[in-house]
Design an enzyme around this catalytic site. Sequence first.
Site, mmCIF file in Angstrom:
data_model
loop_
_atom_site.group_PDB
_atom_site.id
_atom_site.type_symbol
_atom_site.label_atom_id
_atom_site.label_comp_id
_atom_site.label_asym_id
_atom_site.label_seq_id
_atom_site.Cartn_x
_atom_site.Cartn_y
_atom_site.Cartn_z
ATOM 1 N N GLU A 18 -3.595 13.965 4.847
ATOM 2 C CA GLU A 18 -2.515 13.621 3.916
ATOM 3 C C GLU A 18 -2.424 14.664 2.802
ATOM 4 O O GLU A 18 -3.440 15.093 2.262
ATOM 5 C CB GLU A 18 -2.790 12.241 3.330
ATOM 6 C CG GLU A 18 -2.702 11.166 4.392
ATOM 7 C CD GLU A 18 -3.402 9.886 4.015
ATOM 8 O OE1 GLU A 18 -2.854 8.812 4.274
ATOM 9 O OE2 GLU A 18 -4.521 9.956 3.453
ATOM 10 N N ARG A 33 0.842 -1.211 0.000
ATOM 11 C CA ARG A 33 0.000 0.000 0.000
ATOM 12 C C ARG A 33 0.869 1.250 0.000
ATOM 13 O O ARG A 33 2.064 1.215 0.217
ATOM 14 C CB ARG A 33 -0.921 0.020 1.229
ATOM 15 C CG ARG A 33 -2.223 -0.798 1.039
ATOM 16 C CD ARG A 33 -3.402 -0.146 1.734
ATOM 17 N NE ARG A 33 -3.651 1.208 1.236
ATOM 18 C CZ ARG A 33 -4.371 2.112 1.894
ATOM 19 N NH1 ARG A 33 -4.903 1.821 3.061
ATOM 20 N NH2 ARG A 33 -4.550 3.321 1.385
ATOM 21 N N TYR A 68 -4.967 5.387 -3.146
ATOM 22 C CA TYR A 68 -3.959 6.449 -3.107
ATOM 23 C C TYR A 68 -3.259 6.562 -4.460
ATOM 24 O O TYR A 68 -3.042 5.564 -5.143
ATOM 25 C CB TYR A 68 -2.919 6.132 -2.028
ATOM 26 C CG TYR A 68 -3.394 6.382 -0.616
ATOM 27 C CD1 TYR A 68 -4.737 6.320 -0.277
ATOM 28 C CD2 TYR A 68 -2.471 6.666 0.393
ATOM 29 C CE1 TYR A 68 -5.147 6.558 1.027
ATOM 30 C CE2 TYR A 68 -2.888 6.898 1.700
ATOM 31 C CZ TYR A 68 -4.218 6.843 2.012
ATOM 32 O OH TYR A 68 -4.626 7.070 3.298
ATOM 33 N N ARG A 100 -13.859 4.813 -3.150
ATOM 34 C CA ARG A 100 -12.540 4.885 -3.792
ATOM 35 C C ARG A 100 -12.592 4.156 -5.141
ATOM 36 O O ARG A 100 -12.172 3.014 -5.273
ATOM 37 C CB ARG A 100 -11.476 4.310 -2.865
ATOM 38 C CG ARG A 100 -11.232 5.210 -1.664
ATOM 39 C CD ARG A 100 -10.101 4.709 -0.794
ATOM 40 N NE ARG A 100 -9.901 5.614 0.335
ATOM 41 C CZ ARG A 100 -9.014 5.434 1.297
ATOM 42 N NH1 ARG A 100 -8.229 4.373 1.267
ATOM 43 N NH2 ARG A 100 -8.899 6.307 2.276
ATOM 44 N N ARG A 154 -6.046 16.155 1.895
ATOM 45 C CA ARG A 154 -7.247 15.368 2.220
ATOM 46 C C ARG A 154 -8.041 16.119 3.283
ATOM 47 O O ARG A 154 -7.459 16.690 4.208
ATOM 48 C CB ARG A 154 -6.798 14.011 2.766
ATOM 49 C CG ARG A 154 -7.908 13.111 3.235
ATOM 50 C CD ARG A 154 -7.326 11.756 3.586
ATOM 51 N NE ARG A 154 -8.307 10.866 4.165
ATOM 52 C CZ ARG A 154 -8.117 9.547 4.311
ATOM 53 N NH1 ARG A 154 -6.990 8.995 3.919
ATOM 54 N NH2 ARG A 154 -9.046 8.791 4.833
ATOM 55 N N ASP A 211 -2.956 -0.162 8.792
ATOM 56 C CA ASP A 211 -1.893 0.842 8.722
ATOM 57 C C ASP A 211 -0.784 0.580 9.744
ATOM 58 O O ASP A 211 0.383 0.839 9.498
ATOM 59 C CB ASP A 211 -2.463 2.250 8.954
ATOM 60 C CG ASP A 211 -3.365 2.682 7.810
ATOM 61 O OD1 ASP A 211 -3.196 2.161 6.689
ATOM 62 O OD2 ASP A 211 -4.239 3.541 8.031
ATOM 63 N N ARG A 263 3.315 -4.748 3.648
ATOM 64 C CA ARG A 263 2.759 -4.991 4.986
ATOM 65 C C ARG A 263 2.814 -6.485 5.304
ATOM 66 O O ARG A 263 2.180 -7.293 4.627
ATOM 67 C CB ARG A 263 1.337 -4.430 5.051
ATOM 68 C CG ARG A 263 1.340 -2.927 4.799
ATOM 69 C CD ARG A 263 -0.017 -2.277 4.973
ATOM 70 N NE ARG A 263 0.132 -0.812 4.954
ATOM 71 C CZ ARG A 263 -0.858 0.044 5.134
ATOM 72 N NH1 ARG A 263 -2.083 -0.408 5.330
ATOM 73 N NH2 ARG A 263 -0.631 1.340 5.112
ATOM 74 N N GLU A 320 -3.011 2.860 -6.323
ATOM 75 C CA GLU A 320 -3.576 1.612 -5.815
ATOM 76 C C GLU A 320 -4.766 1.240 -6.692
ATOM 77 O O GLU A 320 -5.744 1.983 -6.757
ATOM 78 C CB GLU A 320 -4.030 1.796 -4.360
ATOM 79 C CG GLU A 320 -2.887 2.106 -3.415
ATOM 80 C CD GLU A 320 -3.341 2.460 -2.000
ATOM 81 O OE1 GLU A 320 -2.508 2.389 -1.086
ATOM 82 O OE2 GLU A 320 -4.526 2.824 -1.805
#
Length: 372
Positions: A229, A49, A333, A305, A245, A74, A68, A351
């Site tokens: 962000e 990510r 993103y 998204r 954001r 996160d 990850r 992404e």
Amino acid sequence: MVLITHLLVLITFGYFASSFALPNAKVSPYIAAQLPLWEHGEADVVIYRIPLLSYTPGGRLLAVTEARKYTGGDAGPKFMAIRRSQDELGDKWEPMQYIVDDGYLLFDGLNNGNIIVDDEKGIIFIMYCICFHHDRCDIASIKLVKSVDDGVTWSKPINISEQVGTPSFAPGPGFGIQKKLDPNKGRLVSCGFGSGFGGGVQCLLSDDHGLTWRWGGNITTSASFAPGECQAAELPDGSIMLNMRNSHHAPCHCRVVARSYNGAETFPLNDVCVDKALIEPGCAGGMLYHRDVLFFTNPKSTTARVDLTLQWSYDNGTTWDGEFQIWDKASGYSTMTAHPGASPYIFILFEKGIISTTESIQFVRVSLYEEV
Ligand SMILES: *[C@@H]1O[C@H](CO)[C@@H](O)[C@H](O)[C@H]1NC(C)=O
Ligand SMILES: *[C@@H]1O[C@H](CO)[C@@H](O)[C@H](O)[C@H]1NC(C)=O
Ligand SMILES: *[C@@H]1O[C@H](CO)[C@@H](O)[C@H](O)[C@H]1NC(C)=O
């Protein structure tokens, strides 16, 4: 023989043909090439990510992502994964390399991050954070790795919290900038969001090519307003624009914009506004100023998204003149870069998925002008 070789080079590059487009030609983009740089399930981690992308001083492209290890969340341990292109246009890429490993304990590991290129010194920095969420760890740290050989080899992590303290601070995600114009020409600027100074967006500044850092301007969170962000760009008068954001969606599902006229020392409140034309579902977006045009990418939706869209403005974002859909399904993103100068290409890393945004990290080369 010499002549033929030259002709071949010209034809293979295609670059030269379209770079004759007038500097002020209207943007008319199309996708010139695309490929996934990372795909879910291809290595021994759960997901990739938070894509970062930059040109390098040597004329390549550098892509960075979070690998990850155990969970998609996160927090949790990760590798910082990079890929470096083998050519200027990103048609061929070197294999993935892990350049930071934050360990295997079930604690809050690294988060991206900004790539910052110091063009004056030919250094690439990646600024990131550790323990941002304080999930099973007490102290957040802001760190850097740097490369002086165009991204081939990387330094050990440098802990700049020793200089700037230990607030939670997540740079970007995207890229930091080196000021190309006065005021503060040569300054490195890395903005992000975090808990310092009342929470919101803050910027770290370096006037000695990344040796020492200090806090610059901030845009503070209030009850109804939460800038998150962000991505910075330098405009032709040497001011810095930040596009952020809008985490509480107040007063709309749209982006927040701020401006600094002193190299990110301050962001006057009078110049902080929302751009109702740039809608968002709540997501990081990409911004780039290239060839006198301001570009923006994000999932163009107030609810989901999806629909990664490139938009452009000829008047510094006062009005948006056109848009081009990059992908019509799951899109998260995104970030953009271009080679310095008048290159007719911009590059997007985002992404991408059919169902979920975490299926792949996709690279897209966009040609800005119709083929001539
Ligand atoms: C980084 O430096 C800060 C301040 O000295 C320290 O508290 C923190 O533990 C360091 N972080 C790491 C990961 O070493
Ligand atoms: C945050 O920014 C505001 C507006 O530029 C400024 O007045 C204030 O001093 C800054 N706060 C801190 C703690 O730097
Ligand atoms: C864009 O901003 C620059 C200053 O950064 C200014 O010189 C230029 O006139 C602006 N262009 C438009 C069309 O507003």
